[in-house]
Write an enzyme that holds these catalytic residues in place. Structure first.
Site, PDB file in Angstrom:
ATOM      1  CE  LYS A 123      -4.185   1.582   2.363  1.00  0.00           C
ATOM      2  NZ  LYS A 123      -4.978   1.849   1.161  1.00  0.00           N
TER       3      LYS A 123
HETATM    4  N1  PMP Z   1      -7.686  -2.232  -2.653  1.00  0.00           N
HETATM    5  C1  PMP Z   1      -7.155  -1.001  -2.630  1.00  0.00           C
HETATM    6  C2  PMP Z   1      -6.419  -0.506  -3.822  1.00  0.00           C
HETATM    7  C3  PMP Z   1      -7.296  -0.199  -1.476  1.00  0.00           C
HETATM    8  O1  PMP Z   1      -6.779   1.030  -1.446  1.00  0.00           O
HETATM    9  C4  PMP Z   1      -8.006  -0.702  -0.367  1.00  0.00           C
HETATM   10  C5  PMP Z   1      -8.172   0.141   0.862  1.00  0.00           C
HETATM   11  N2  PMP Z   1      -7.092  -0.008   1.744  1.00  0.00           N
HETATM   12  C6  PMP Z   1      -8.547  -1.992  -0.450  1.00  0.00           C
HETATM   13  C7  PMP Z   1      -8.364  -2.737  -1.614  1.00  0.00           C
HETATM   14  C8  PMP Z   1      -9.277  -2.589   0.719  1.00  0.00           C
HETATM   15  O2  PMP Z   1      -8.383  -2.899   1.747  1.00  0.00           O
HETATM   16  P1  PMP Z   1      -8.839  -2.948   3.256  1.00  0.00           P
HETATM   17  O3  PMP Z   1     -10.020  -3.826   3.330  1.00  0.00           O
HETATM   18  O4  PMP Z   1      -7.670  -3.507   3.972  1.00  0.00           O
HETATM   19  O5  PMP Z   1      -9.169  -1.557   3.663  1.00  0.00           O
END
Ligand code: PMP
Length: 302
Positions: free
Chosen positions: A155
């Site tokens: 991320k």
């Molecule tokens: N994909 C992307 C590209 C994201 O930015 C997010 C948000 N963090 C998610 C999926 C979902 O991840 P999470 O459930 O851990 O928030």
């Protein structure tokens, strides 16, 4: 877009500083090269007060993202967890969105970044907002970052150039979000959420190896589906499967579980929130709200 609602403090490199004093130099390296990693975490109100959902898992993902980008976080997981709960506690009651960021500060300039200039900050602000209607998606003309270019499993801030290009184009075209395809044309994720399809009662989602963020809500949903006896399959999904699904939903910490009513104007069979989506959304709300004893391990009380 979500307006910021300022809190009193921001945690910066080990101490709480007043919100307005949490500043960086314009020559901060990460500002120029997009080299930073972050998390999006939520604290919810429960009967026992504020509780952060899957905090340890978020911190673990932050550290994995930092490893991809060669940044050593100079705090242990326990220290980051304590900093997060201290910060939330200092802000008073109510739901919070929490944003840890690991970045490279001021010190040098150039593509051969000074990796010793690691800085860590955590911000938390009041945020209850969640989508209340079903979303319409548009397939983006932008492909998801290729795994061998900018790996989606980390991320990283720079990776979000891709997400923002797709999201802004979708919103300008009158849709709620973009559906991004991989370089091979398979479904990857939306701009900031994972994607699930339901066909004939079976839950389908792309595998992490296909180049997606391993979402924490995604893994929560897979576990909740297991408990509910809903069969799940992680497999590559062709683009057109989004046009024939009975139900589609998105998952993410910020948005929770959002039903999708159409993709490129092809409505799902259930035209919105179908029964599988509804069952999983209810189970998810119970888990984050501390109403499910089985999910107690996922909560860190503030
Ligand atoms: N994909 C992307 C590209 C994201 O930015 C997010 C948000 N963090 C998610 C999926 C979902 O991840 P999470 O459930 O851990 O928030």
């Amino acid at each position: 877009m979500t307006a910021l609602s300022p809190a009193e403090f921001i945690w910066m490199d080990g101490r709480l500083v007043p919100w307005d004093d949490a500043q960086v130099h314009v020559l901060t390296q990460s500002l120029h090269y997009g080299w930073a990693v972050y998390e999006g975490i939520r604290a919810h109100e429960t009967a026992a007060g504020q509780a952060v959902f899957r905090l340890r898992d978020h911190i673990a993902r932050l550290r994995r993202s930092a490893r991809v980008y060669l940044m050593d976080i100079p705090y242990t997981d326990d220290e980051l967890i304590a900093a997060t709960t201290e910060l939330i506690g200092a802000g008073g009651p109510g739901p919070r969105y929490v944003r840890p960021l690991v970045y490279l500060g001021y010190g040098s300039m150039g593509v051969a970044l000074d990796l010793s200039a690691v800085r860590v900050t955590i911000a938390a602000w009041a945020w209850e907002e969640q989508p209340t209607r079903n979303w319409r998606l548009m397939t983006s003309s932008w492909r998801r970052n290729h795994q061998d270019t900018i790996p989606p499993l980390a991320k990283a801030t720079g990776a979000y150039l891709n997400s923002s290009l797709a999201k802004i184009a979708a919103v300008r075209a009158g849709y709620d979000d973009a559906l991004l395809l991989t370089a091979s044309g398979h479904i990857s994720e939306s701009s900031a959420a994972n994607v699930f399809l339901v066909s004939s009662g079976v839950l389908h989602t792309p595998p992490v190896e296909q180049g997606i963020l391993p979402g924490i809500t995604r893994s929560t949903v897979l576990e909740l589906a297991d408990v509910a006896g809903i069969p799940t399959v992680e497999r590559p999904l062709s683009h057109a499967e989004a046009y024939t699904a009975d139900e589609i939903f998105l998952t993410g910490t910020a948005i929770g579980i959002v039903p999708v009513e159409s993709v490129d104007d092809r409505r799902t069979t259930t035209e919105g929130c179908g029964p599988v989506t509804e069952a999983l959304r209810d189970a998810y709300r119970e888990a984050v709200g501390g109403k499910s004893p089985a999910a107690a391990d996922w909560l860190t009380e503030v």
